[in-house]
Every structure is written in C-alpha cells, then in structure tokens.
Design a protein around this motif. Structure first.
Motif, mmCIF file in Angstrom:
data_model
loop_
_atom_site.group_PDB
_atom_site.id
_atom_site.type_symbol
_atom_site.label_atom_id
_atom_site.label_comp_id
_atom_site.label_asym_id
_atom_site.label_seq_id
_atom_site.Cartn_x
_atom_site.Cartn_y
_atom_site.Cartn_z
ATOM 1 N N PRO A 75 -12.029 -0.660 15.612
ATOM 2 C CA PRO A 75 -12.842 -2.248 16.603
ATOM 3 C C PRO A 75 -14.196 -1.926 15.607
ATOM 4 N N GLY A 76 -14.670 -3.296 15.446
ATOM 5 C CA GLY A 76 -16.102 -2.867 14.769
ATOM 6 C C GLY A 76 -16.576 -2.098 13.747
ATOM 7 N N LYS A 77 -14.798 -2.168 12.933
ATOM 8 C CA LYS A 77 -15.145 -1.025 11.514
ATOM 9 C C LYS A 77 -14.562 -2.589 10.525
ATOM 10 N N GLY A 78 -14.361 -1.227 8.784
ATOM 11 C CA GLY A 78 -13.385 -2.297 8.375
ATOM 12 C C GLY A 78 -13.771 -1.424 6.980
ATOM 13 N N SER A 79 -13.002 -1.872 6.047
ATOM 14 C CA SER A 79 -12.962 -0.703 4.290
ATOM 15 C C SER A 79 -14.180 -1.372 3.712
#
Length: 193
Positions: free
Chosen positions: A78-82
């Motif tokens: 949650p709240g993160k990505g690549s």
C-alpha cells in the motif's frame, strides 16, 4: 485443476514452443482474452502472493512456460510502487488479481539532457482488468495508491528482465540506471538471496 492452474496451462498452450508474444504464431489478443476470462479467486493464487512491507512490490515466479516467457505474481505494498522502468525489449500483459493499480506512462528521455520526465498518460486498473505494455509504448511506473495490498499477474515474453534486468529512470532528471530484477519467491517458495 483449479481455474488459476487452468489459466497457467492455457497461456502455456497458446505460447506453445514459440518465441513468445513477438512470434508470428502467437496472437496477443488471444492471450489477453484468456487473461480477461479468468475471474480472480484469491484461494487459487494466494500460495504465490508473498508480500514484504519494506519493499514497493515483490516479484513471485509462477511459471517459466517454454523458457521464452515467464508468469509472475507481483504483490504491491500500500502506498508504494515501482520505479519508472522499461521492459528490456520484452512485452508484458498485466492482470489485476486484487485491488486497483495505477499505471503512469512516460516517453523515453530525450537525449542526454537532464529534465523532469513528463507524464504521457495515467490509468487506474481495477480488479480483473488486463493491460498491455511494451518498450515501443514508452516507459511506465505501476503503483498501489490504496490502503491494502494489491496483486497482479504479469506475463513477460521474452523473459529478458528476469535474465538481464531492466533500466529504471529518475523522474526528476530522466537519468537511466540499469538494475537486476530477481524473484522474491519461485513456485510458491521464498528465494533466499
């Protein structure tokens, strides 16, 4: 055989002994329809969905097909990505298995000039949606803007990123850096690094 196992088998059958999505004998639309027909059921794929809250996402190998493709489940914190990245001259089909994911696309940086990367498009994909990405369409970043883990299934052909890594790009400068992309788990078992 559950429906997820059937999906994996159907993908392998369509790919056959070919070179993957770029082969004349493989129809990307056929693979897209196969992925679209599968209605996500967590009980069927959860053994592959290993998460790690300290990472933006985990890459969990489900199947290596004919050796010219790989199928992964990515679990998005949650709240993160690549990072903004390319696909190492590979093609990718992505199906959302749980939650929503935001895909932000960018053009490749223009020459050696350092400048902020401009957003080309942004789409939110909901559970069971399927999207296609390849380097010819530009670069992208995938993120989970929700408050719970999201999960997606990715078919990469050829499996260049798993073998050779990919390039990531700094959003503020466009600077490119090469990185390796290993697996967090393989066939439902945690990989020890």
């Amino acid at each position: 055989m559950n429906r997820f196992e059937q999906l994996v088998k159907d993908i392998k059958d369509v790919l056959g002994p070919s070179s993957g999505l770029t082969s004349d004998d493989v129809d990307v639309e056929d693979l897209t329809h196969i992925m679209e027909r599968y209605v996500s059921d967590k009980e069927e794929w959860s053994m592959y969905a290993m998460e790690n809250a300290s990472m933006g996402y985990t890459r969990n190998l489900v199947d290596e097909g004919n050796g010219k493709a790989n199928l992964l489940i990515l679990v998005w914190t949650p709240g993160k990505g690549s990072a903004i990245h390319d696909h190492g001259n590979a093609h990718c089909l992505m199906k959302i298995l749980r939650g929503d994911l935001t895909e932000t696309r960018y053009d490749f940086p223009d020459g050696d000039k350092e400048k902020p990367m401009e957003i080309k498009s942004e789409n939110i994909y909901k559970e069971n949606a399927v999207a296609y990405m390849a380097d010819e369409l530009g670069l992208h970043r995938v993120s989970n803007q929700g408050s719970d883990y999201a999960v997606s299934l990715h078919l990469y052909t050829p499996p260049n990123v798993a073998k050779n890594g990919c390039n990531i790009f700094d959003r503020k400068t466009g600077k490119m850096t090469h990185t390796k992309c290993g697996f967090y788990s393989s066939y439902g078992k945690r990989v020890q690094n």
